[in-house]
Design an enzyme around this catalytic site. Structure first.
Site, PDB file in Angstrom:
ATOM      1  CD1 TRP A 359       1.394   3.072   3.456  1.00 12.56           C
ATOM      2  CD2 TRP A 359       1.851   2.802   1.289  1.00 12.56           C
ATOM      3  NE1 TRP A 359       2.691   3.485   3.247  1.00 12.56           N
ATOM      4  CE2 TRP A 359       2.996   3.341   1.917  1.00 12.56           C
ATOM      5  CE3 TRP A 359       1.905   2.550  -0.081  1.00 12.56           C
ATOM      6  CZ2 TRP A 359       4.180   3.628   1.234  1.00 12.56           C
ATOM      7  CZ3 TRP A 359       3.087   2.844  -0.764  1.00 12.56           C
ATOM      8  CH2 TRP A 359       4.209   3.373  -0.114  1.00 12.56           C
ATOM      9  CG  ASP A 360       3.245  -1.627   4.906  1.00  9.76           C
ATOM     10  OD1 ASP A 360       3.043  -0.407   4.778  1.00  9.76           O
ATOM     11  OD2 ASP A 360       4.039  -2.099   5.729  1.00  9.76           O
ATOM     12  CD  GLU A 490       6.483   7.090   6.995  1.00  8.68           C
ATOM     13  OE1 GLU A 490       7.365   6.396   7.538  1.00  8.68           O
ATOM     14  OE2 GLU A 490       5.257   6.887   7.133  1.00  8.68           O
ATOM     15  CD  GLN A 603       8.893   3.589   2.424  1.00  9.85           C
ATOM     16  OE1 GLN A 603       8.714   3.648   3.618  1.00  9.85           O
ATOM     17  NE2 GLN A 603       8.166   2.826   1.635  1.00  9.85           N
TER      18      GLN A 603
END
Lengths: 768, 768
Positions: A359-360, A490, A603
């Site tokens: 998905w980056d 995550e 993140q």
């Protein structure tokens, strides 16, 4: 932390001095690519020291049988691996009977590497004293052509410094290669034809299972003192190898050169039976142009890329080098010519992560490509996902979803899910929302609505269906909840009501329905086609909207913030500042359970939502959430600092924004994470670009217009960037004194600067 | 569901008729063991149809390099595998030049297997017509001696029915074996000596890495018409194999027998250099007794076991067969002679689960062994964990715990953790509480306090320390919380505040401190030793108690129940009744995320706590929790039905209790889960025993006295069981008419029946 051996330079990456310990890192940093193929900066000649060999071909992968500890229903059977491809760069060099090998020479001096980003070539030179006391100077120059993207060229020069020397060049092709990261030591390539003719040789191989046919070819030219030599090589071949051996005598001080043209022709682009003839043809074309002419074209091609993509930083050479390295690598990896390709997290620089699509791309890379290329490039990236819609529906079906709901994969090559960790594969479902967001973002930026009726709406419907089915009604809360997910952070798994996921889910449904209405009223033919295909009825739409309307969002009255997830406040809320340095990075120091119950955030998670939907929150809300979450954020993902840098800039915290910027821009050059030898962090490089353009420059699109709030770190004199916005090219130059805008094109452009409207006339300079 | 080919019989497991499809299942069901070794019911003679070969030696394992998809910090490097051991049972049989092989015969008739549980032997017989038209009758009888637990004996009889026949028996030893479940196809055994002498042969092997040395031996006797023959065999050996070939001529109707004595001597019990001589000695001893005499001893030994362990059921032969099968298998697996051993979930019947030790032992098996054996057997099981305390402390250290906190492993052979799934290995920490509970349970039942100052308290302190450190303070709740756990219901992972875990944690701390006080005042020397060793101070005790006192328990005011975990009420609470049958078992039909967000419960979780701490809750509370949770329970663990059966009986729901009982007692015999070919569910068999004794019989220990609330399913005429309680043996006989108690021993016993006190005199019958 900072390994700091790369010399600061505005346009080049430069290494000086030979250090065996640095070879693998430099192989990553000096990697080259042209969107179609790429390779690590492995030496052409024999090298017996530690090295990580890698050549890669875009779109060529192998479905490696997966390896798991405990199988779970729904896991995919394989993990698509980017394949180490046959080596075409190899040139064995023998001088007075001794094989050149930098690991065995008596001395190596004046070793220097340069990756010239402005012109798109890589050069390595050194002096060496061999064990037989011959002193030589070697210079090897290499590039992968942007114009002929099936061709790379090497000019390998040898000068004998102290005596006459017999030089043997043995350029070769080697298809007997393996991946370092195979799961079961399976064989990935089957080589079926080795042939040679004159100065050329070809090896045809196919990948096992996927059956990509690849012809690896080479064509060589020998020079002495600049004059082309008519010599015939000695041929050696075996089942997976072909070499041509050239002999030349050089006087003391004289230079001989081997020009090697090589590369791949692939059945993705040619008929399978034509790959060998296609290889011969393209290598002939390249060699007839010759190395220098091809290099001239290369320089021009890169010049054209830089014209749009460059960011100039005045007064900080390391920052300048960092941002250009990021922009250069992104362009080496993906040029947007082919909707079958995407941006692997390691590009053409290593094997890790399987080189597949994450998905980056949607969350981090699309803005860069939209602003620095023709809008078709971003459209290609969207279309990539449209082409995978059927597979995404199949993927959702494996998890029990029905009726055309789609779940895009976490990791993929061909649309099928590859990843096998239940907490990621099955639960990190927010990725699905990024697909719809990318469509919205594309439309917002380009104004090109046509993509939605043509392709985008089908994707959006399938995703809205997924969210509709995935949310469940909590009678306790009298709201729809989304249980058991992993957010962008995550470091929490299987949590309930991740705010970011719930927010995206609601937004995806609402945005989809909004577009159904618009397509219905304005694109009747498309609408009818889509409805017929999707069987979407009003009842289902109403049910979806109900889920969106009654979506639950965890919120803390006490802290006045949305909670990352239901249980966040039960954690021991000790900020990163108060965490002993010996414990970091926590992903290397702590067991997984400890990470999961900690408050530490890998993140941006809630803040990722604030970044994507900035308009929907006040600056005061952003400040509150930033101040609540950032202190718990360990930024152990390369994708983390950029979002925080942009938000710090938005909040006028330029020192903090600059600190985050530094962390992202030289992540690989300075090897912050001590892992650059595995390859570069390509997708996060787009975040670096965003840090400057969206962060410092404050670029947004508001009401179909560009908007800026230019700021500048006190460490810089100035910086400049260009954006391609709806076929106008705007050059923005920010200095400590003010900002100037320069518009190319034919039409005037209305922009906002710090909230005020300005009209810029074409080809004139406007200062603010 | 019910494969139903086992003939009902009170004392034997009987199969009639040969079916290739049933061979692997029957190999599991007819397994034999003697606590020291065991094996599946593989045929002695060659068999080329589908088979799962397995011989196992207690305590002999191999640390197989683990296989994971994505490594997490803290994972152990290996998974201890129960090893398939060298085969000593093999006898190749050749008749008139044709190798006997049931998969190739012209016809097979009268095939019958019997596992005689009363006497502890297994017999297989059949008639076959060979391709060469010889008709034979074969009968093979096999047992593993309880008296000489290094020895097994086989009597293999062949009768030629239609003609004279030359019979060749080739008994052999084969050390060239492998596990079916190896992770990396590693070699597990290294064979270093093959020897033979007369009618005997020996193979010495050692396990790789763990270096267990095993001598596999055999000694054979040949008979014709009951007369021992003096013949010399032909020898064949290779690196991992030894065979002795005997030839005998039989007339039509005549019978020849081979008696084969074989088995293992192991360096666990002998000096390494003595294993071969020990094997020779014990086989000599066995063969000198002879097959029949050894079998007589076997019958006596089993008779002694049954005297205490038997449960008689009157009026339901399948229930009778089921319960005896469970009791028999438990005794085949573990006899409590050796504190180095434990009860593997598959016993000696298969490879699955690594045959290692799980919390099943403490939670399910100890009551059975306490009531049916001398109390030293249960003490041995406790001591097993005491011996592993240092490893449990190391295990906790790997997860960041300090100061002597211990986390007992989820799966182990030698005390080290073997399992590698973060949600289990790191998070299913309730297992730690079962260790303390087992000590409490042992003390409650046996009254033997001595174990606590000698060993138990150290274990309890290390566990209390773990809970103290593992709980964290939630400023939001102003309570201690335990985040990120997996409860006994493994269909929820990484949940917060699993009520069962929190309850156990609180209880473990409080019970530990209670015992510290008692040991301090009553066992001063032990106390001083323990304090010196553990460095436990009052400050730490106070801090622990604070955690216990302020522990958080999720509770629903609406439902008036403790919640399985914080988020339980957010789930879609659709009961199992309303779940389509096609979706079950959910662990085979659903992807893991779907299971996790469902309300479905694999096995008793909150109710497990109500079972273990029944005294601390009212019957009304039990009813409320049972009625809330059981409807969501799918019972997809073999450990689930027994607890529910006991609780249903407690709640006077005998029909439901009986239904649960049936599900547990014939789980393997009727192969409910279609997986019996992998082996039997040994540890859950103890739950079956509990269902009758604790469930129907209502046995509890209250105030140091036995208490009963006898009930009987309407399907039965009566049932009877015995319990060994503090050196008194009480025989309980429940019928539809009433209950009688019969006491052996010298002292009268005060018991409760249905809450009323009764005094039973020795050797007299008391009716209630």
């Amino acid at each position: 932390m900072n390994q700091d051996y790369i010399k600061p330079d505005n346009w080049s990456i430069i290494e000086e001095g030979f250090d065996v310990e640095r070879v693998k890192s430099s192989e990553s940093l000096f990697s080259i690519g042209n969107g179609a193929m790429g390779q690590r900066a492995n030496f052409e000649e024999t090298y017996t020291g530690p090295t990580f060999q890698g050549s890669y071909i875009a779109g060529v992968y192998y479905p490696d049988k997966t390896r798991v500890g405990w199988w779970k229903n729904g896991y995919p059977e394989y993990f698509a691996k980017v394949l180490n491809a046959p080596n075409w760069i190899g040139i064995d060099v023998e001088i007075n009977g001794e094989k050149l090998n930098l690991h065995k020479c008596k001395t190596v001096s004046d070793f220097r590497r340069e990756l010239n980003m402005k012109e798109g070539w890589y050069q390595r030179s050194f002096k060496a004293v061999l064990r037989n006391n011959t002193e030589i100077l070697v210079r090897s120059t290499r590039f992968l052509s942007l114009d002929l993207d099936e061709v790379g060229a090497i000019k390998y020069e040898v000068t004998s410094l102290n005596k006459e020397a017999i030089v043997h060049f043995t350029p070769y092709l080697d298809a007997g290669i393996t991946n370092e990261d195979t799961n079961w030591d399976d064989k990935f390539w089957d080589t079926y034809e080795v042939s040679h003719k004159g100065n050329a040789a070809y090896i045809s191989s196919k990948t096992m299972k996927t059956e990509f046919h690849v012809c690896t070819g080479m064509l060589n030219q020998l020079f002495l003192d600049g004059k082309k030599q008519d010599v015939y090589p000695t041929v050696e071949t075996n089942k997976t190898y072909a070499s041509l051996k050239y002999e030349v005598k050089v006087e003391k001080g004289q230079t001989t050169e081997l020009h090697k043209f090589g590369g791949y022709t692939v059945s993705l682009n040619h008929k399978q039976e034509d790959i060998a003839s296609a290889s011969a043809a393209v290598l002939k074309q390249a060699s007839e142009s010759g190395f220098e002419a091809l290099l001239d074209l290369q320089k021009k091609a890169w010049s054209k890329i830089w014209e749009m993509a460059d960011i100039v930083i005045d007064g900080d050479v390391k920052a300048q080098q960092g941002i250009r390295f990021n922009i250069f690598q992104l362009n080496q990896t993906y040029l947007g010519k082919d909707a079958r390709l995407n941006i692997g997290p390691k590009g053409f620089t290593g094997e890790k992560y399987g080189g597949s699509t994450y998905w980056d791309t949607e969350a981090y890379c699309i803005p860069f490509y939209m602003a620095t290329k023709n809008q078709n490039v971003a459209r290609s990236l969207l279309q990539y996902r449209y082409n995978h819609l059927d597979k995404a529906i199949e993927n959702a079906e494996k998890l029990g979803f029905t009726n055309g709901a789609a779940l895009y994969p976490m990791v993929t090559m061909n649309g099928e899910e590859c990843h096998n960790e239940w907490e990621i594969t099955f639960e990190e479902i927010h990725r699905n929302g990024a697909m719809t967001f990318a469509i919205y973002n594309y439309l917002r930026y380009t104004g090109d609505y046509s993509y939605i009726p043509e392709m985008g709406l089908e994707v959006m419907i399938a995703i809205a269906r997924f969210w509709h089915q995935r949310a469940t009604f909590s009678t306790d809360k009298e709201k729809y909840v989304i249980l058991g997910v992993t957010g962008p952070n995550e470091y929490e798994n299987n949590i309930n009501n991740n705010w970011y996921t719930n927010y995206l889910a609601k937004w995806c449904i609402e945005y989809c329905v909004e577009n159904i209405e618009k397509v219905k009223s304005e694109y009747e033919i498309d609408y009818n086609r889509i409805i017929e295909k999707t069987k979407l009825g009003q009842e289902e739409i109403n049910a979806m909207l109900k889920v969106a309307e009654k979506m639950y969002f965890p919120y803390s009255e006490k802290h006045q913030v949305y909670l990352q997830q239901d249980g966040f406040l039960d954690k021991e809320l000790i900020t990163v500042d108060n965490l002993d340095k010996s414990q970091r990075p926590i992903n290397q120091k702590w067991s997984w359970d400890r990470i999961l119950r900690s408050p530490y955030i890998k993140q941006a998670d809630t803040l990722q939502g604030f970044y994507m939907f900035e308009d929907q929150f006040t600056k005061e809300e952003l400040k509150r959430h930033f101040d609540f979450y950032e202190p718990f954020t360990v930024h152990e993902s390369s994708l983390s600092p950029c979002v925080h840098s942009i938000q710090a800039a938005t909040l006028d915290r330029m020192d903090q924004a600059y600190t985050f910027y530094l962390r992202t821009s030289r992540l690989d050059l300075d090897d912050y994470n001590k892992e650059v030898e595995e390859g570069l962090h390509i997708t996060s490089m787009a975040g670096t670009w965003m840090s400057i353009v969206e962060g410092f420059g404050g670029l947004r699109v508001k009401n179909d217009r560009l908007s800026f709030t230019p700021k500048i770190p006190k460490e810089w004199k100035g910086y400049a960037f260009n954006v391609n916005f709806r076929n106008s090219i705007l050059k923005v130059n920010v200095s400590q004194e003010g900002t100037t805008f320069n518009l190319e094109g034919e039409h005037e452009l209305l922009i906002y600067v710090d909230g005020k409207e300005f009209t810029i006339s074409p080809n004139s300079l406007m200062s603010v």
